[in-house]
Design a protein around this motif. Structure first.
Motif, PDB file in Angstrom:
ATOM      1  N   GLU A 202     -20.290 -34.791   1.525  1.00  8.87           N
ATOM      2  CA  GLU A 202     -20.285 -36.090   0.855  1.00  8.87           C
ATOM      3  C   GLU A 202     -20.170 -37.226   1.874  1.00  8.87           C
ATOM      4  N   ILE A 203     -18.967 -37.491   2.344  1.00  8.63           N
ATOM      5  CA  ILE A 203     -18.726 -38.696   3.140  1.00  8.63           C
ATOM      6  C   ILE A 203     -19.425 -38.632   4.497  1.00  8.63           C
ATOM      7  N   GLY A 204     -19.207 -37.553   5.252  1.00 10.20           N
ATOM      8  CA  GLY A 204     -19.859 -37.437   6.551  1.00 10.20           C
ATOM      9  C   GLY A 204     -21.368 -37.336   6.451  1.00 10.20           C
ATOM     10  N   PHE A 205     -21.829 -36.649   5.432  1.00  8.86           N
ATOM     11  CA  PHE A 205     -23.258 -36.470   5.204  1.00  8.86           C
ATOM     12  C   PHE A 205     -23.946 -37.811   4.968  1.00  8.86           C
ATOM     13  N   VAL A 206     -23.336 -38.640   4.128  1.00 10.14           N
ATOM     14  CA  VAL A 206     -23.907 -39.953   3.816  1.00 10.14           C
ATOM     15  C   VAL A 206     -23.829 -40.875   5.033  1.00 10.14           C
ATOM     16  N   ARG A 207     -22.700 -40.826   5.736  1.00  8.23           N
ATOM     17  CA  ARG A 207     -22.552 -41.683   6.915  1.00  8.23           C
ATOM     18  C   ARG A 207     -23.619 -41.360   7.965  1.00  8.23           C
ATOM     19  N   ASN A 208     -23.868 -40.090   8.206  1.00  7.84           N
ATOM     20  CA  ASN A 208     -24.900 -39.706   9.168  1.00  7.84           C
ATOM     21  C   ASN A 208     -26.279 -40.190   8.740  1.00  7.84           C
ATOM     22  N   GLU A 209     -26.550 -40.108   7.431  1.00  4.73           N
ATOM     23  CA  GLU A 209     -27.831 -40.591   6.916  1.00  4.73           C
ATOM     24  C   GLU A 209     -27.990 -42.087   7.148  1.00  4.73           C
ATOM     25  N   ALA A 210     -26.919 -42.848   6.901  1.00  5.08           N
ATOM     26  CA  ALA A 210     -26.974 -44.300   7.092  1.00  5.08           C
ATOM     27  C   ALA A 210     -27.185 -44.654   8.556  1.00  5.08           C
ATOM     28  N   ILE A 211     -26.503 -43.952   9.455  1.00  4.37           N
ATOM     29  CA  ILE A 211     -26.646 -44.226  10.884  1.00  4.37           C
ATOM     30  C   ILE A 211     -28.046 -43.839  11.368  1.00  4.37           C
ATOM     31  N   TYR A 212     -28.546 -42.693  10.909  1.00  6.20           N
ATOM     32  CA  TYR A 212     -29.904 -42.277  11.268  1.00  6.20           C
ATOM     33  C   TYR A 212     -30.923 -43.328  10.816  1.00  6.20           C
ATOM     34  N   THR A 213     -30.712 -43.865   9.625  1.00  9.00           N
ATOM     35  CA  THR A 213     -31.618 -44.891   9.104  1.00  9.00           C
ATOM     36  C   THR A 213     -31.529 -46.167   9.929  1.00  9.00           C
ATOM     37  N   LEU A 214     -30.316 -46.579  10.278  1.00 11.66           N
ATOM     38  CA  LEU A 214     -30.145 -47.761  11.125  1.00 11.66           C
ATOM     39  C   LEU A 214     -30.851 -47.582  12.467  1.00 11.66           C
ATOM     40  N   ASN A 215     -30.767 -46.386  13.003  1.00  9.30           N
ATOM     41  CA  ASN A 215     -31.381 -46.119  14.310  1.00  9.30           C
ATOM     42  C   ASN A 215     -32.902 -46.192  14.283  1.00  9.30           C
ATOM     43  N   ASN A 216     -33.500 -46.051  13.109  1.00  8.01           N
ATOM     44  CA  ASN A 216     -34.960 -45.929  13.024  1.00  8.01           C
ATOM     45  C   ASN A 216     -35.642 -46.991  12.168  1.00  8.01           C
ATOM     46  N   ILE A 217     -34.890 -47.796  11.466  1.00  5.37           N
ATOM     47  CA  ILE A 217     -35.485 -48.678  10.461  1.00  5.37           C
ATOM     48  C   ILE A 217     -36.522 -49.637  11.048  1.00  5.37           C
ATOM     49  N   LYS A 218     -36.284 -50.142  12.231  1.00  6.27           N
ATOM     50  CA  LYS A 218     -37.228 -51.122  12.791  1.00  6.27           C
ATOM     51  C   LYS A 218     -38.587 -50.511  13.084  1.00  6.27           C
ATOM     52  N   SER A 219     -38.604 -49.236  13.456  1.00  5.63           N
ATOM     53  CA  SER A 219     -39.900 -48.579  13.677  1.00  5.63           C
ATOM     54  C   SER A 219     -40.551 -48.193  12.353  1.00  5.63           C
ATOM     55  N   TRP A 220     -39.736 -47.844  11.357  1.00  9.15           N
ATOM     56  CA  TRP A 220     -40.291 -47.441  10.054  1.00  9.15           C
ATOM     57  C   TRP A 220     -41.012 -48.591   9.353  1.00  9.15           C
ATOM     58  N   ILE A 221     -40.484 -49.803   9.496  1.00 12.39           N
ATOM     59  CA  ILE A 221     -41.061 -50.923   8.731  1.00 12.39           C
ATOM     60  C   ILE A 221     -42.307 -51.498   9.404  1.00 12.39           C
ATOM     61  N   GLU A 222     -42.593 -51.078  10.629  1.00  9.52           N
ATOM     62  CA  GLU A 222     -43.773 -51.594  11.325  1.00  9.52           C
ATOM     63  C   GLU A 222     -45.053 -51.196  10.586  1.00  9.52           C
ATOM     64  N   PRO A 223     -46.058 -52.074  10.563  1.00  7.81           N
ATOM     65  CA  PRO A 223     -47.347 -51.702   9.966  1.00  7.81           C
ATOM     66  C   PRO A 223     -47.926 -50.468  10.659  1.00  7.81           C
ATOM     67  N   GLU A 224     -48.565 -49.633   9.885  1.00  5.97           N
ATOM     68  CA  GLU A 224     -49.135 -48.388  10.407  1.00  5.97           C
ATOM     69  C   GLU A 224     -50.637 -48.579  10.598  1.00  5.97           C
ATOM     70  N   MET A 225     -51.056 -48.602  11.839  1.00  6.72           N
ATOM     71  CA  MET A 225     -52.464 -48.820  12.133  1.00  6.72           C
ATOM     72  C   MET A 225     -53.272 -47.568  11.786  1.00  6.72           C
ATOM     73  N   VAL A 226     -54.511 -47.748  11.348  1.00  9.96           N
ATOM     74  CA  VAL A 226     -55.336 -46.636  10.895  1.00  9.96           C
ATOM     75  C   VAL A 226     -56.650 -46.588  11.679  1.00  9.96           C
ATOM     76  N   GLU A 227     -57.285 -45.434  11.666  1.00 11.31           N
ATOM     77  CA  GLU A 227     -58.589 -45.264  12.291  1.00 11.31           C
ATOM     78  C   GLU A 227     -59.633 -46.083  11.533  1.00 11.31           C
ATOM     79  N   LYS A 228     -60.552 -46.690  12.259  1.00 12.13           N
ATOM     80  CA  LYS A 228     -61.534 -47.584  11.622  1.00 12.13           C
ATOM     81  C   LYS A 228     -62.955 -47.042  11.748  1.00 12.13           C
ATOM     82  N   SER A 229     -63.789 -47.484  10.832  1.00 10.12           N
ATOM     83  CA  SER A 229     -65.208 -47.139  10.880  1.00 10.12           C
ATOM     84  C   SER A 229     -65.951 -48.165  11.745  1.00 10.12           C
ATOM     85  N   PHE A 230     -67.247 -47.926  11.965  1.00 12.20           N
ATOM     86  CA  PHE A 230     -68.035 -48.847  12.779  1.00 12.20           C
ATOM     87  C   PHE A 230     -68.052 -50.253  12.176  1.00 12.20           C
TER      88      PHE A 230
END
Length: 470
Positions: free
Chosen positions: A63-91
């Motif tokens: 419960e408590i430790g599990f949720v805390r780890n999830e929140a910290i993991y999210t904090l560590n990665n959120i800035k990269s997650w919200i970045e636009p995801e570039m895609v392969e383009k056609s001609f």
């Protein structure tokens, strides 16, 4: 007195104002959630004990430790997650800006189950916050003490305009479901999941359904008996078996059963002592209704271990049932309690057939030192999650998705999968207003020259995959 409608209007207006969208706001709210866990650890442990007789050890890791780890993991990665995801383009889009934008759905509803009443409220909330949503939380009324505490703490720590907790039972939940939400996340039984999905359909609201089912556990003759007994006993009787990912029944041969049952008995004595009822590490059934339901299941097959119960204390001993038939009551529903039935099969192929003719489970377990057995079970069955030579641990890794399939659920979460669940993936093409000469080839009047050019420009070339066409 504030009504549902007033609160939902406040939250929706907050979302429309853009308050929940800046990444700085999301980070602040996640930090406040971590503070909530740290500053109220003792109070959370107390209500978890009151509701489920949950030990500090189990409450901290699940419960408590599990949720805390999830929140910290999210904090560590959120800035990269919200970045636009570039895609392969056609001609024809080479000069355009083409990407996937991750945007919040809006006002989301999270309805939680009681088996892990802190984890199942706050884990999806972390994903919803990270994605920029406003959220209504509905804790389970079954664990009333935990629900009441969360109802007090969350408004104290999280932004009042963007987050709200509504407590109550089925009546309040039905009232909530009459309102339009932009996303609904539900954890609980498959029966209620159907009700949630039907209500969501009225507003064409997307849903994630984290349900349950009967998780099979095949134990092969090649298993390491000592580690199998320890890990299986821990997983089945953790939280008194009240876990959606617990092994629900065993499939094994008669010969394996004869060795396994006494080994489980030794583990139970080692874990909980001669009298599990006196152990501070063994929980209780959550309420009288579930206790009575579980008591009826004890009549299936024959009791090899345990079987004792105390309705005053809502105590059911760790129990192993043998000579169980597929038609017995214990095999007709998810057990969600400290009862482990054993079904005798003759071989692995029979076990696979048994699993595949039932609803797809949330988790599937196999114990074997023979890698061929493990791989065959993996390839020939389907389940939300899979684990060999252990159980429960597949849901603890936040780089793996957690969720069911078919009857056991719809959608997934944990880690980035939570962020993705609560994010709409918006297809974006930003074009220049110039170069109209090239674009004019798609306009009428049509001719073969224009068609040939467009087909060439949009043609997708087949890559060599080293596969021979039959």
């Amino acid at each position: 007195m504030t009504t549902f409608a007033d609160s939902l209007l406040r939250l929706r207006n907050a979302f429309l104002s853009g308050k929940s969208r800046p990444v700085e706001f999301r980070i602040n709210q996640l930090n406040f959630l971590i503070r909530l866990l740290q500053e109220n650890e003792a109070a959370l442990l107390n209500v978890l004990y009151m509701d489920l007789h949950k030990s500090r050890f189990e409450a901290m890791i699940a419960e408590i430790g599990f949720v805390r780890n999830e929140a910290i993991y999210t904090l560590n990665n959120i800035k990269s997650w919200i970045e636009p995801e570039m895609v392969e383009k056609s001609f024809v889009t080479k000069l355009d800006n083409c990407f996937i934008q991750k945007e919040p759905y809006g006002l989301t509803l999270i309805i939680a189950s009681w088996s892990h009443p802190v984890q199942l409220v706050l884990m999806p909330l972390i994903g919803a916050i990270a994605a920029g949503n406003c959220v209504v939380l509905k804790p389970s009324e079954v664990t009333a003490n935990t629900a009441a505490l969360l109802g007090k703490l969350i408004p104290k720590y999280l932004d009042h305009d963007c987050f709200a907790v509504f407590n109550g039972g089925p009546v309040e939940t039905r009232k909530l479901l009459q309102f339009k939400f932009d996303y609904i996340f539900y954890t609980g039984s498959s029966a209620v999941g159907k009700v949630i999905m039907k209500a969501a359909a009225e507003h064409l609201t997307p849903v994630t359904l984290e349900l349950g089912g009967k998780n099979p556990c095949y134990i092969d003759q090649s298993c390491n008996l000592e580690s199998t007994a320890h890990r299986l006993t821990w997983g089945r009787f953790f939280n008194s078996g009240q876990s959606c990912v617990a092994p629900d029944y065993i499939l094994c041969t008669k010969e394996v059963q004869e060795q396994l049952v006494p080994a489980i008995g030794q583990c139970l004595h080692s874990f909980y002592g001669k009298e599990p009822k006196e152990s501070p590490d063994y929980g209780r059934i959550v309420n009288d209704n579930h206790f009575k339901r579980l008591q009826k299941l004890l009549s299936s097959g024959g009791v090899a271990i345990g079987g004792e119960s105390d309705d005053q204390d809502r105590y059911i001993a760790p129990t192993v049932l043998v000579d169980v038939k597929e038609s017995d009551p214990v095999m007709q529903e998810e057990i969600f309690g400290p009862i482990l039935p054993i079904i005798i099969i003759s071989c692995m192929e029979e076990a696979i057939g048994f699993i595949n003719r039932r609803q797809k489970p949330l988790a599937l377990y196999v114990y074997a030192t023979n890698n061929k057995v493990v791989n065959e079970m993996l390839e020939k069955t389907s389940s939300g999650g899979f684990c060999s030579n252990d159980n429960l641990v597949q849901m603890t890794l936040n780089t793996l998705p957690f969720g069911g399939i078919g009857f056991s659920g719809l959608g997934m979460y944990h880690g980035k999968f939570s962020f993705d669940t609560f994010s709409h993936r918006r297809a974006c093409v930003l074009k220049s207003s110039g170069m109209e000469k090239i674009n004019s080839t798609r306009y009428p009047p049509y001719n073969d020259h224009k068609l040939s050019w467009l087909l060439w420009a949009t043609d997708v070339k087949k890559r060599d995959c080293n596969c021979r066409l039959l």
